[in-house]
Scaffold this active site. Structure first.
Site, PDB file in Angstrom:
ATOM      1  N   HIS A   1       0.747  -1.155   0.023  1.00 33.59           N
ATOM      2  CA  HIS A   1       0.015   0.000  -0.113  1.00 33.59           C
ATOM      3  C   HIS A   1       0.894   1.440  -0.110  1.00 33.59           C
ATOM      4  O   HIS A   1       0.338   2.345  -0.127  1.00 33.59           O
ATOM      5  CB  HIS A   1      -0.900   0.047   1.276  1.00 33.59           C
ATOM      6  CG  HIS A   1      -0.307   0.503   2.488  1.00 33.59           C
ATOM      7  ND1 HIS A   1       0.296  -0.680   3.022  1.00 33.59           N
ATOM      8  CD2 HIS A   1       0.056   1.515   3.120  1.00 33.59           C
ATOM      9  CE1 HIS A   1       0.959  -0.197   4.239  1.00 33.59           C
ATOM     10  NE2 HIS A   1       0.655   1.087   4.253  1.00 33.59           N
TER      11      HIS A   1
HETATM   12  C1  UD1 Z   1      -1.353   5.827   6.033  1.00 30.96           C
HETATM   13  C2  UD1 Z   1      -0.125   6.356   6.523  1.00 30.96           C
HETATM   14  C3  UD1 Z   1       1.177   5.071   6.524  1.00 30.96           C
HETATM   15  C4  UD1 Z   1       0.418   3.803   7.232  1.00 30.96           C
HETATM   16  C5  UD1 Z   1      -1.084   3.498   6.500  1.00 30.96           C
HETATM   17  C6  UD1 Z   1      -1.585   2.249   7.068  1.00 30.96           C
HETATM   18  C7  UD1 Z   1       0.570   8.745   6.181  1.00 30.96           C
HETATM   19  C8  UD1 Z   1       1.419   9.534   5.753  1.00 30.96           C
HETATM   20  N1  UD1 Z   1       0.643   7.313   6.085  1.00 30.96           N
HETATM   21  O1  UD1 Z   1      -1.148   5.598   4.624  1.00 30.96           O
HETATM   22  O2  UD1 Z   1       2.065   5.264   7.260  1.00 30.96           O
HETATM   23  O3  UD1 Z   1       1.164   2.810   6.941  1.00 30.96           O
HETATM   24  O4  UD1 Z   1      -1.790   4.736   6.676  1.00 30.96           O
HETATM   25  O5  UD1 Z   1      -2.628   1.780   6.244  1.00 30.96           O
HETATM   26  O6  UD1 Z   1      -0.179   9.148   7.106  1.00 30.96           O
HETATM   27  N2  UD1 Z   1      -8.332   5.465   1.522  1.00 30.96           N
HETATM   28  C9  UD1 Z   1      -9.588   5.061   1.624  1.00 30.96           C
HETATM   29  N3  UD1 Z   1     -10.437   4.913   2.741  1.00 30.96           N
HETATM   30  C10 UD1 Z   1      -9.927   5.166   3.802  1.00 30.96           C
HETATM   31  C11 UD1 Z   1      -8.377   5.745   3.809  1.00 30.96           C
HETATM   32  C12 UD1 Z   1      -7.796   5.971   2.753  1.00 30.96           C
HETATM   33  O7  UD1 Z   1     -10.094   4.851   0.566  1.00 30.96           O
HETATM   34  O8  UD1 Z   1     -10.233   4.899   4.766  1.00 30.96           O
HETATM   35  C13 UD1 Z   1      -7.628   5.719   0.385  1.00 30.96           C
HETATM   36  C14 UD1 Z   1      -7.737   7.221  -0.313  1.00 30.96           C
HETATM   37  O9  UD1 Z   1      -7.715   6.850  -1.730  1.00 30.96           O
HETATM   38  C15 UD1 Z   1      -6.720   7.829   0.324  1.00 30.96           C
HETATM   39  C16 UD1 Z   1      -5.485   6.841   0.162  1.00 30.96           C
HETATM   40  O10 UD1 Z   1      -6.192   5.678   0.595  1.00 30.96           O
HETATM   41  O11 UD1 Z   1      -6.198   8.860  -0.559  1.00 30.96           O
HETATM   42  C17 UD1 Z   1      -4.289   6.820   1.139  1.00 30.96           C
HETATM   43  O12 UD1 Z   1      -4.860   7.292   2.324  1.00 30.96           O
HETATM   44  P1  UD1 Z   1      -3.990   7.809   3.536  1.00 30.96           P
HETATM   45  O13 UD1 Z   1      -4.402   7.752   4.824  1.00 30.96           O
HETATM   46  O14 UD1 Z   1      -3.607   9.431   3.093  1.00 30.96           O
HETATM   47  O15 UD1 Z   1      -2.493   7.024   3.470  1.00 30.96           O
HETATM   48  P2  UD1 Z   1      -2.446   5.520   3.791  1.00 30.96           P
HETATM   49  O16 UD1 Z   1      -1.847   5.136   2.323  1.00 30.96           O
HETATM   50  O17 UD1 Z   1      -3.431   4.982   4.333  1.00 30.96           O
END
Ligand code: UD1
Length: 355
Positions: free
Chosen positions: A202
């Site tokens: 991820h």
């Molecule tokens: C975040 C953390 C990462 C951790 C990970 C665990 C940061 C910089 N990164 O990354 O260190 O390992 O969480 O999972 O804080 N999205 C959804 N639903 C959700 C959440 C996210 O669809 O509930 C999708 C969206 O497209 C979003 C993307 O995932 O833009 C990234 O989510 P984000 O919370 O920004 O970062 P993670 O990749 O989850």
């Protein structure tokens, strides 16, 4: 006050919430809303017996600045509403940094759980989050000796305490509860125990460059047995954007699992393939060989003990997943499963007098 927002933070919150209550303190839980999908958030509260958040900021997704800024713009008011004696932040996400910046500027004492981890990769957003948080925090709660050494090298030794790793606390509890309840692996219908690899991918560095993601997916598709990819929403979104099929060859995609199911599925696998920090360590604690699709790891002990291999090119990934089982070890670099109690004791003794 604990501030959490993303999946791994809910896992770490579980033993802390228990230890804080056990020690007779009031515990306010703030959920930033960074993760909002039920499978990335709600099921952790349910399965790990975590009390419902006292307040939810509902920030959702966005670019780093937008997401972190949305949290910051709300945290001052949350702190003034609850006036905590100490604020505990977890790990290295944008939620960690936002809560820290808001709290230190309003003079609330801050403790950082999982302090001192370093990848030394400045292209990772998490590396900036953890360095900035450690340097702002009043108390750095380190999970390992290596983390303590990093804090010392950065001049933070006086603020650092080695408490162990709270993820070890949770993992042992869940593993034992799974065994007691004879929880069957949720992948039983997909692949027999011991006959599959369990994968999660991820991280931005692996998902956001289509060539990189295509190469990783192609490598996994060639594995000698089924690779069950538990697909984080981010990898699904990126794969769809770039027309990359997550179900090809040996590769089978599934939705993320609840934590007890994940531990059962990892424990029954022939190996784990991941870019997650937590899962590398969980594989080690379950004594399942791990292949980490990254150039560095913060959990260097797993590599030094032979249970984790960093692999990036298709040839490296293929060789790593097919390697012989590592030598048995009874090393315990991640503590004894009682880190949360030590963390709470340290917070009370170091920060309790300052509030
Ligand atoms: C975040 C953390 C990462 C951790 C990970 C665990 C940061 C910089 N990164 O990354 O260190 O390992 O969480 O999972 O804080 N999205 C959804 N639903 C959700 C959440 C996210 O669809 O509930 C999708 C969206 O497209 C979003 C993307 O995932 O833009 C990234 O989510 P984000 O919370 O920004 O970062 P993670 O990749 O989850």
């Amino acid at each position: 006050m604990s501030v959490v927002g993303a999946r791994p933070q809910f896992v770490k919150l579980a033993p802390i919430a228990h230890a804080v209550t056990e020690a007779g303190h009031e515990h306010v839980i703030v959920h930033t809303g960074q993760h909002y999908d039920p499978m990335l958030s709600d099921v952790f509260f349910r399965d790990l017996g975590i009390p419902a958040p006292d307040t939810h900021l509902g920030v959702g997704s966005g670019s780093h600045g937008v997401q972190t800024g949305a949290m910051l713009s709300q945290m001052d008011a949350v702190l003034d509403r609850f006036t905590p004696d100490a604020v505990l932040v977890y790990g290295d996400t944008n939620s960690t940094l936002a809560a820290t910046v808001s709290a230190v500027k309003l003079h609330y004492p801050v403790a950082h759980l999982e302090a001192g981890l370093r990848s030394f990769n400045r292209a990772m957003p998490e590396e900036h989050n953890r360095v900035l948080t450690d340097h702002a925090a009043d108390l750095c709660l380190a999970p390992t000796e290596v983390a303590m050494a990093h804090l010392t090298a950065e001049g933070l030794a006086e603020r650092a305490v080695l408490v162990g790793d709270v993820m070890t606390d949770v993992l042992f509890q869940i593993r034992d509860a799974n065994e007691a309840s004879e929880l069957r692996t949720p992948l039983a219908g997909v692949a027999a125990d011991g006959s599959y690899y369990l994968a999660t991918i991820h991280r931005a560095e692996n998902t956001d460059d289509p060539d990189r993601l295509r190469e990783i997916v192609a490598s996994l598709a060639l594995a000698d047995r089924p690779v069950i990819l538990l697909a984080h929403p981010r990898v699904r979104v990126r794969a769809a954007e770039h027309g990359i099929n997550l179900d090809q060859g040996s590769l089978v995609s599934r939705d993320p699992l609840a934590y007890p199911d994940l531990i059962a599925a990892a424990g029954a696998s022939a190996g784990v393939i991941t870019d997650s920090g937590g899962l590398q360590k969980e594989a080690f604690l379950l004594r399942v060989p791990c292949t980490t699709v990254r150039h560095q790891t913060e959990w260097v002990e797993t590599v030094e003990l032979g249970w984790n291999v960093l692999a990036n090119t298709p040839a490296e990934i293929a060789a790593a997943i097919a390697r012989p089982r590592p030598a048995a070890t009874d090393a315990t670099p991640y503590g004894d499963g009682h880190a949360a109690t030590r963390a709470v004791d340290a917070i009370v003794s170091v920060l309790g007098s300052r509030s």
